[in-house]
Every structure is written in C-alpha cells, then in structure tokens.
Write a protein that holds these residues in place. Structure first.
Motif, PDB file in Angstrom:
ATOM      1  N   SER A 129      55.170  47.081  53.563  1.00  0.00           N
ATOM      2  CA  SER A 129      55.837  46.744  52.313  1.00  0.00           C
ATOM      3  C   SER A 129      54.857  46.687  51.158  1.00  0.00           C
ATOM      4  O   SER A 129      53.700  46.333  51.320  1.00  0.00           O
ATOM      5  N   GLU A 130      55.376  46.993  49.988  1.00  0.00           N
ATOM      6  CA  GLU A 130      54.587  46.900  48.775  1.00  0.00           C
ATOM      7  C   GLU A 130      55.089  45.681  47.997  1.00  0.00           C
ATOM      8  O   GLU A 130      56.252  45.635  47.602  1.00  0.00           O
ATOM      9  N   ARG A 177      54.060  42.239  45.151  1.00  0.00           N
ATOM     10  CA  ARG A 177      53.198  41.676  44.113  1.00  0.00           C
ATOM     11  C   ARG A 177      53.519  40.187  44.017  1.00  0.00           C
ATOM     12  O   ARG A 177      54.683  39.796  43.927  1.00  0.00           O
ATOM     13  N   ASP A 232      48.456  42.282  43.353  1.00  0.00           N
ATOM     14  CA  ASP A 232      49.108  43.355  44.092  1.00  0.00           C
ATOM     15  C   ASP A 232      48.664  43.310  45.544  1.00  0.00           C
ATOM     16  O   ASP A 232      47.487  43.071  45.835  1.00  0.00           O
ATOM     17  N   ALA A 233      49.615  43.545  46.458  1.00  0.00           N
ATOM     18  CA  ALA A 233      49.353  43.587  47.895  1.00  0.00           C
ATOM     19  C   ALA A 233      48.549  42.374  48.369  1.00  0.00           C
ATOM     20  O   ALA A 233      47.491  42.522  48.983  1.00  0.00           O
ATOM     21  N   ASP A 245      58.892  47.906  46.752  1.00  0.00           N
ATOM     22  CA  ASP A 245      59.352  49.107  47.441  1.00  0.00           C
ATOM     23  C   ASP A 245      60.838  49.065  47.793  1.00  0.00           C
ATOM     24  O   ASP A 245      61.347  49.972  48.422  1.00  0.00           O
TER      25      ASP A 245
END
Length: 112
Positions: A4-5, A7, A17-18, A44
């Motif tokens: 998954s992406e 923030r 981020d990530a 995402d």
C-alpha cells in the motif's frame, strides 16, 4: 508498508510518505494536547476518503476512525492501549487482513 501507498500527517502539519511501523509508533506516542491527532491516508485507493485517523483524548484514550470512501463507510472505535492502536494502524496501512477484528467498530457519527 506492504503493497500500500500511504502518507501520515500530524496535527502539527508534518507529513511522512510511506511511514514505517516504527515511525507510526513514534507518531502515536507523541500524540497529546498540542498534537492531538494523526491521519494516515491511503493514496493507492480508488477515489478519495480512504484513511485512518487516531485522536488522543484528554483522558489518554484513543478515538480511532477509518473511512473507506463514502460517508456510510466511516467507522469509529475507542481504545486505551497504544500498542493495540499501533497494531491496527500498521495492519490497515499494510492492507493486511484481520485488522478490523481488534475493535468493536460502529458507524460514525454515532446515532446515539
């Protein structure tokens, strides 16, 4: 985290981020009167409104919410244990199965 992406954003305006599981634990541990919430957005997911939010109450408990797009897919739970909140948040961020089982989720806003 996983496939998954995501923030993470804090009440203080910091964005990551990530974020790793360790960073999410640190951000949860830093929640308090001058930094009461943490929001983790799923970047995402199709459409908008896919996030988990944790709010630290004055009494030290956690209000945990997640939303899966539409308003009728917005749920909340209350937790007292930082580690349990972290486990649910990191599992959600990694899109791992079973994270919903940790809490008794109810629709948000509550009807009563």
């Amino acid at each position: 985290m996983g496939g998954s992406e995501v923030r993470a954003e804090t009440a203080r305006g910091a964005a990551y981020d990530a974020p790793s599981g360790a960073l999410l634990l640190r951000l949860l541990d830093e929640l308090g009167p001058d930094n009461q919430y943490l929001i983790v957005d799923r970047l995402d997911a199709p459409g908008t409104g896919h996030y988990m939010q944790v709010y630290r109450e004055v009494d030290g408990t956690f209000a945990v919410e997640y939303r899966e797009g539409a308003a009728d897919r917005h749920f909340e739970a209350v937790a007292v244990d930082l580690w349990q909140v972290h486990e649910v948040l990191t599992a959600w961020a990694a899109d791992a199965p079973g994270w919903r089982d940790a809490f008794d989720w109810r629709h948000w806003p509550s009807d009563g």
